[in-house]
Write a protein that holds these residues in place. Structure first.
Motif, PDB file in Angstrom:
ATOM      1  N   PHE A 656      25.067  27.658 -28.607  1.00  0.00           N
ATOM      2  CA  PHE A 656      26.320  28.393 -28.521  1.00  0.00           C
ATOM      3  C   PHE A 656      26.269  29.472 -27.443  1.00  0.00           C
ATOM      4  O   PHE A 656      27.140  29.553 -26.580  1.00  0.00           O
ATOM      5  N   TRP A 657      25.261  30.310 -27.543  1.00  0.00           N
ATOM      6  CA  TRP A 657      25.204  31.460 -26.627  1.00  0.00           C
ATOM      7  C   TRP A 657      24.704  31.039 -25.242  1.00  0.00           C
ATOM      8  O   TRP A 657      25.329  31.340 -24.223  1.00  0.00           O
ATOM      9  N   GLY A 658      23.574  30.346 -25.217  1.00  0.00           N
ATOM     10  CA  GLY A 658      22.930  30.020 -23.942  1.00  0.00           C
ATOM     11  C   GLY A 658      23.639  28.942 -23.149  1.00  0.00           C
ATOM     12  O   GLY A 658      23.669  28.984 -21.913  1.00  0.00           O
ATOM     13  N   ASP A 659      24.217  27.948 -23.843  1.00  0.00           N
ATOM     14  CA  ASP A 659      24.860  26.826 -23.147  1.00  0.00           C
ATOM     15  C   ASP A 659      26.384  26.984 -23.083  1.00  0.00           C
ATOM     16  O   ASP A 659      26.976  27.013 -22.004  1.00  0.00           O
ATOM     17  N   TYR A 660      27.007  27.100 -24.240  1.00  0.00           N
ATOM     18  CA  TYR A 660      28.463  27.120 -24.302  1.00  0.00           C
ATOM     19  C   TYR A 660      29.033  28.387 -23.644  1.00  0.00           C
ATOM     20  O   TYR A 660      29.939  28.302 -22.816  1.00  0.00           O
ATOM     21  N   CYS A 661      28.508  29.544 -24.029  1.00  0.00           N
ATOM     22  CA  CYS A 661      29.060  30.809 -23.509  1.00  0.00           C
ATOM     23  C   CYS A 661      28.605  31.109 -22.086  1.00  0.00           C
ATOM     24  O   CYS A 661      29.419  31.404 -21.202  1.00  0.00           O
ATOM     25  N   ASP A 662      27.281  31.054 -21.868  1.00  0.00           N
ATOM     26  CA  ASP A 662      26.748  31.511 -20.580  1.00  0.00           C
ATOM     27  C   ASP A 662      27.031  30.550 -19.432  1.00  0.00           C
ATOM     28  O   ASP A 662      27.076  30.981 -18.264  1.00  0.00           O
ATOM     29  N   TRP A 663      27.232  29.284 -19.711  1.00  0.00           N
ATOM     30  CA  TRP A 663      27.425  28.303 -18.636  1.00  0.00           C
ATOM     31  C   TRP A 663      28.766  27.577 -18.716  1.00  0.00           C
ATOM     32  O   TRP A 663      29.568  27.644 -17.782  1.00  0.00           O
ATOM     33  N   TYR A 664      29.012  26.922 -19.843  1.00  0.00           N
ATOM     34  CA  TYR A 664      30.219  26.107 -19.947  1.00  0.00           C
ATOM     35  C   TYR A 664      31.489  26.954 -19.817  1.00  0.00           C
ATOM     36  O   TYR A 664      32.361  26.683 -18.968  1.00  0.00           O
ATOM     37  N   LEU A 665      31.620  27.992 -20.652  1.00  0.00           N
ATOM     38  CA  LEU A 665      32.833  28.809 -20.597  1.00  0.00           C
ATOM     39  C   LEU A 665      32.978  29.502 -19.246  1.00  0.00           C
ATOM     40  O   LEU A 665      34.091  29.658 -18.728  1.00  0.00           O
ATOM     41  N   GLU A 666      31.867  29.941 -18.671  1.00  0.00           N
ATOM     42  CA  GLU A 666      31.937  30.620 -17.382  1.00  0.00           C
ATOM     43  C   GLU A 666      32.476  29.702 -16.292  1.00  0.00           C
ATOM     44  O   GLU A 666      33.129  30.152 -15.345  1.00  0.00           O
ATOM     45  N   LEU A 667      32.205  28.395 -16.424  1.00  0.00           N
ATOM     46  CA  LEU A 667      32.656  27.455 -15.397  1.00  0.00           C
ATOM     47  C   LEU A 667      34.082  26.965 -15.624  1.00  0.00           C
ATOM     48  O   LEU A 667      34.767  26.583 -14.668  1.00  0.00           O
ATOM     49  N   ILE A 668      34.545  26.955 -16.883  1.00  0.00           N
ATOM     50  CA  ILE A 668      35.882  26.388 -17.133  1.00  0.00           C
ATOM     51  C   ILE A 668      36.978  27.444 -17.217  1.00  0.00           C
ATOM     52  O   ILE A 668      38.160  27.107 -17.107  1.00  0.00           O
ATOM     53  N   LYS A 669      36.621  28.703 -17.432  1.00  0.00           N
ATOM     54  CA  LYS A 669      37.688  29.698 -17.599  1.00  0.00           C
ATOM     55  C   LYS A 669      38.413  29.898 -16.271  1.00  0.00           C
ATOM     56  O   LYS A 669      37.789  29.956 -15.210  1.00  0.00           O
ATOM     57  N   PRO A 670      39.720  29.976 -16.353  1.00  0.00           N
ATOM     58  CA  PRO A 670      40.503  30.098 -15.115  1.00  0.00           C
ATOM     59  C   PRO A 670      40.397  31.504 -14.527  1.00  0.00           C
ATOM     60  O   PRO A 670      40.055  32.457 -15.238  1.00  0.00           O
ATOM     61  N   PRO A 671      40.695  31.626 -13.247  1.00  0.00           N
ATOM     62  CA  PRO A 671      40.720  32.965 -12.638  1.00  0.00           C
ATOM     63  C   PRO A 671      41.734  33.855 -13.340  1.00  0.00           C
ATOM     64  O   PRO A 671      42.679  33.372 -13.974  1.00  0.00           O
ATOM     65  N   TYR A 672      41.534  35.138 -13.221  1.00  0.00           N
ATOM     66  CA  TYR A 672      42.397  36.107 -13.896  1.00  0.00           C
ATOM     67  C   TYR A 672      43.853  35.870 -13.496  1.00  0.00           C
ATOM     68  O   TYR A 672      44.174  35.708 -12.313  1.00  0.00           O
ATOM     69  N   GLY A 673      44.711  35.828 -14.511  1.00  0.00           N
ATOM     70  CA  GLY A 673      46.134  35.649 -14.257  1.00  0.00           C
ATOM     71  C   GLY A 673      46.589  34.210 -14.291  1.00  0.00           C
ATOM     72  O   GLY A 673      47.786  33.926 -14.313  1.00  0.00           O
TER      73      GLY A 673
END
Length: 894
Positions: A656-673
């Motif tokens: 959850f923390w090391g894979d999903y949060c630190d890598w996966y979410l960081e790559l899929i979240k859209p730019p601000y706005g």
């Protein structure tokens, strides 16, 4: 059914995590919906755990919190796996403890003893206390999240349970396995009752060895005996020597004079005597020592009791009558010295028997008690573990189990108390209403004849709790409903307990179930470690080092407490606990909550996001994340089957923390706005939902709350009863995952370079990846996913290929067989950095020379303590490694 909990569960971004806001509401939701109830009518495969019943006098402590967390996690896992999961709750009447609490209360409030109140009225008072306070601990367990079937709660003094206990006593008596007799028992002078061997702790203390002269009756000299308990000499009925001891062979058959009381006692020969102990002669006190008692039986010696049940010397002690045993000891030593009969005194380590409960020094006393013959019951219990029908986790506890059962002694089951299961034995009375011993007794559940009176004693508390796995399910009732419950839920699946009650309870339950049910009580036994303070000491009121789990729940939340206890529960190891360890659980709970907000703010109320893309259509990071998820599920399932819950939860945490949060979410979240596209959002929800399910057994409150925020749920569609995730091997691509894993290492290497040279994380840089050769599409994959490097390491210009030269003034890192170069020109002041590094290298070289000079000094190495020398060698190793790094950095700058 809408509840306070479901009202909270609105989709979309949520405010900061507040455990107190959600825990009570969701627990009520589970109870209101009947999710804890187990019903054989479902026809599912059952899974049963029996809760070790806490004492009615108890309050929740960290040991309960640990074991309940493990039991609840297992119950929730099996419930989600489709089993009909019964976690059977109950509480124990706790004879001595409860009687003492109520007696102290009456004494404090009314100045009366239980004898002043009278037996019947006192028992009424106990029941009043139990009704008011006895359920407190079970209410506290709800705060932890225990998902027991509370409708089935049992108490070891329930009417049906009492009948089961009486039935067992009668049956064992009829089978010749219960008997009454005068034997030496462990007597507690504080609680005024006999205790079993398992209720006595042998504690090593500083004591003395007194050497006492026993004159020979014919005035030809004396024998010297050595003893650690001079007060018991008042009950001596012989002096024993070893038959092969040449010093004393000529005295065997003669008499000695017992000092102080001037009584003649025989000198006997017995092989038990250790010739090397003391002066080689042993005083024999059959009435106050178990070994002496056995010697006395062999030689037909008189058994004298000189110590009363209140630990004072009785009339047999002559001039010492009325003195406390320890006061008598001092007086006896003083008198012996005055008579010239005390030869010498030596310091001596003594093993002192201490009551586990009252902490009083136990006195072996001759008393008429009821016993169970244990060897016939032990053999089937031994065989059940030997042949693998019952398994221990960790396996090493089998050896302790075997050791105890193979050397088992008969069990003293009678207690001189008022609160408890009264012994079902009835005595005839004479015309004055006194017991007529000559007419004997009758063992019966009901009063056999008018005028007969019941035995005053009660049964050992463990005599009722050893029936817990089947008596709680209705045994010995024969009605159809009870029999079906017994057939369905028994044998149970696993017992979770600490090693402190391995003999008191765990082994005895196996013996009872094998004897009365003809089958094992449980298939597996998971022995947890014990919780100690951060220094490794037992927690106690006297040390003031206890940690209140309810306070920890208030401070950190129940999920945080459960998480931390589970992660710390390594198989076979005690836990050194400090309150700060719960910060780990709180931080993770916050991470889970905040991770939802990354994508949750894009979730529209009432919309059910479902993935439409096949696995092959997914982006590399998405394939990697699904692969990691499915491989983790496989590993977690394997850990759970071996009761390695700490390892299972650690794997989920890392995922959850090391894979999903630190890598996966960081790559899929859209730019601000910007918003997240629906396909990406659907997979983010799916992955998160699955991990919420994996985490639910360990952190049930936060996961249930988030489960209802992810998508619309029908009534009763709760996380607690959702299907446990199954590994989908069709959605795992180890090759794609390996490619992404390599990219992770490269990105991490670039980040480390930026950190090492003080480059701001957000500053854009260039990077070159030199492949030693074209590696099966790796160059194309790296170029295709250059946006990953841009997103996570701010690499604006990525060059990839084989035979790439190292740019001037660049740092390099080697990732497996690949080189990654990061040009430093323009990112740092090269001249300033060279100067700084050169200066630091000189300082480190000077330091290293000093350390090496010290280590080359033979006098220092030979005379200094080993740990001091090792400390210097470690300094040398560290300085050498640091110099290597600094020189490499300077070389990078050209």
């Amino acid at each position: 059914m809408e509840t306070q909990a479901t009202k909270q569960a609105e989709p979309g971004a949520s405010k900061a995590y507040d455990p107190s806001e959600i825990e009570r509401a969701w627990y009520q939701y589970w109870q209101d919906n009947g999710f804890f109830r187990a019903d054989r009518a479902t026809g599912k495969k059952p899974h049963t755990i029996m809760m070790p019943p806490p004492n009615v006098t108890g309050a929740l402590h960290m040991g309960h919190a640990l074991q309940d967390t493990i039991q609840d996690a297992l119950t929730r896992i099996r419930r989600m796996q489709g089993r009909e999961a019964l976690w059977m709750p109950g509480k124990d009447h706790a004879g001595i403890a409860t009687q003492n609490v109520v007696e102290r209360t009456i004494k404090k409030q009314e100045g009366l003893s239980r004898h002043d109140v009278g037996r019947e009225a006192f028992i009424d008072r106990v029941w009043e206390w139990v009704d008011e306070y006895g359920g407190r601990i079970l209410q506290q367990k709800r705060r932890l999240g225990d998902s027991c079937d509370w409708d089935r709660e049992r108490f070891t003094m329930d009417e049906r349970y009492v009948h089961a206990v009486q039935r067992v006593f009668v049956q064992l008596y009829e089978e010749g396995l219960i008997y009454r007799g005068h034997y030496l028992v462990n007597w507690c002078p504080v609680d005024h009752t006999a205790l079993s061997d398992e209720e006595v702790d042998n504690v090593e203390r500083d004591g003395h060895l007194w050497y006492i002269k026993y004159p020979l009756a014919d005035d030809s000299g004396h024998l010297t005996i050595a003893t650690t308990r001079p007060e018991t000499m008042l009950g001596d009925t012989a002096v024993a020597v070893h038959p092969d001891d040449e010093r004393y062979k000529h005295l065997i058959g003669k008499n000695a004079i017992l000092p102080l009381l001037n009584r003649e006692i025989p000198i006997i020969a017995d092989e038990y005597v250790k010739m090397e102990f003391g002066a080689g002669a042993l005083k024999i006190t059959p009435g106050h020592d178990k070994n002496d008692y056995e010697i006395g039986k062999r030689h037909d010696l008189e058994v004298l009791s000189v110590i009363s049940t209140d630990a004072t010397i009785n009339e047999e002690g002559g001039p010492y009558a009325g003195l406390d045993r320890f006061d008598a000891r001092e007086k006896i030593v003083e008198d012996l010295e005055a008579l010239g009969l005390l030869e010498k005194t030596e310091p001596y380590k003594v093993s002192v028997p201490i009551s586990h409960r009252s902490k009083a020094v136990i006195e072996p006393l001759l008393s008429r008690q009821w016993f169970v013959e244990m060897k016939p019951l032990a053999e089937p219990a031994l065989e059940a573990v030997r042949d693998g029908r019952i398994r221990f986790f960790p396996k090493r506890w089998e050896n302790e189990y075997f050791r105890w059962l193979e050397n088992i002694r008969d069990w003293c089951i009678s207690r001189q108390l008022w609160w408890g299961h009264r012994i079902p034995v009835w005595y005839y009375t004479d015309e004055n209403g006194e017991i007529d011993e000559a007419r004997g007794f009758v063992v019966s559940i009901e009063q056999p004849e008018p005028g007969m009176v019941q035995d005053n004693d009660v049964l050992d508390t463990w005599f009722s709790s050893w029936l817990f796995p089947f008596a709680t399910l209705g045994w010995p009732e024969k009605d159809d409903n009870t029999q079906r419950d017994l057939d369905y839920f028994h044998p149970t699946d696993v017992l979770v307990s600490g090693y402190d009650i391995l003999f008191f309870w765990i082994a005895r339950m196996i013996m009872a179930s094998m004897h009365f049910m003809g089958e094992i009580p449980y298939r597996d036994i998971f022995i947890t470690g014990m919780i100690k303070d951060k220094l490794g000491r037992w927690m106690s009121k006297s040390l003031g080092n206890g940690i209140d789990p309810l306070e920890m729940i208030e401070q950190y939340g129940a999920d945080a407490v459960r998480f931390s206890l589970t992660v710390l529960c390594a198989q076979g190891q005690d836990i050194k606990l400090d309150p700060s360890r719960f910060e780990m659980g709180r931080n993770f709970a916050n991470k889970i909550w905040n991770a939802f907000n990354v994508f949750g703010r894009f979730v529209e109320p009432g919309k059910d996001y479902r993935r439409r893309r096949s696995f092959d259509e997914l982006e590399l990071v998405e394939q990697w994340m699904l692969t990691r998820l499915n491989r983790t599920i496989e590993a977690v399932d394997a850990d759970i089957e071996r009761y390695r819950l700490n390892e299972a939860l650690t794997k989920i945490y890392t995922l959850f923390w090391g894979d999903y949060c630190d890598w996966y979410l960081e790559l899929i979240k859209p730019p601000y706005g910007e918003t997240m596209d629906e396909d990406t959002l659907a997979l983010a929800v799916e992955l998160y939902e699955t991990m919420v399910q994996l985490l639910h057994p360990f952190m049930p409150f936060i996961t249930e709350a988030l489960w209802h925020r992810l998508r619309p749920r029908a009534d009763g569609e709760a996380c607690i009863v959702s299907a446990w995730p199954a590994a989908n091997t069709a959605e795992a691509n180890d090759r794609a995952a390996a490619t992404f894993s390599l990219m992770q290492e490269m990105i991490s290497g670039i980040r480390n370079v930026k950190s090492r040279y003080g480059v701001a994380p957000g500053k854009e840089i260039a990077a070159t990846i030199n492949l030693p050769r074209e590696t099966d599409g790796l160059e194309a994959a790296l170029q295709e996913h250059a946006p990953y490097f841009a997103r996570l390491a701010r690499v604006a210009d990525l060059t990839v290929g084989s035979g790439q030269p190292k740019p001037a003034a660049s740092a390099s890192v080697v990732i497996r067989e690949h080189e990654v170069f990061v040009p430093l020109s323009g990112m740092v002041d090269l001249d300033h950095e060279r100067e700084r590094l050169s200066k630091e290298i000189k300082q480190k070289e000077k330091f290293l020379v000093g350390v090496q000079r010290k280590l080359q000094n033979e006098q220092f190495v030979s005379r200094a303590p080993a740990e001091v020398v090792e400390r210097e060698r470690q300094k040398e190793r560290d300085a050498t490694a640091e110099l290597r790094r600094l020189r490499a950095n300077l070389e990078d700058l050209g």
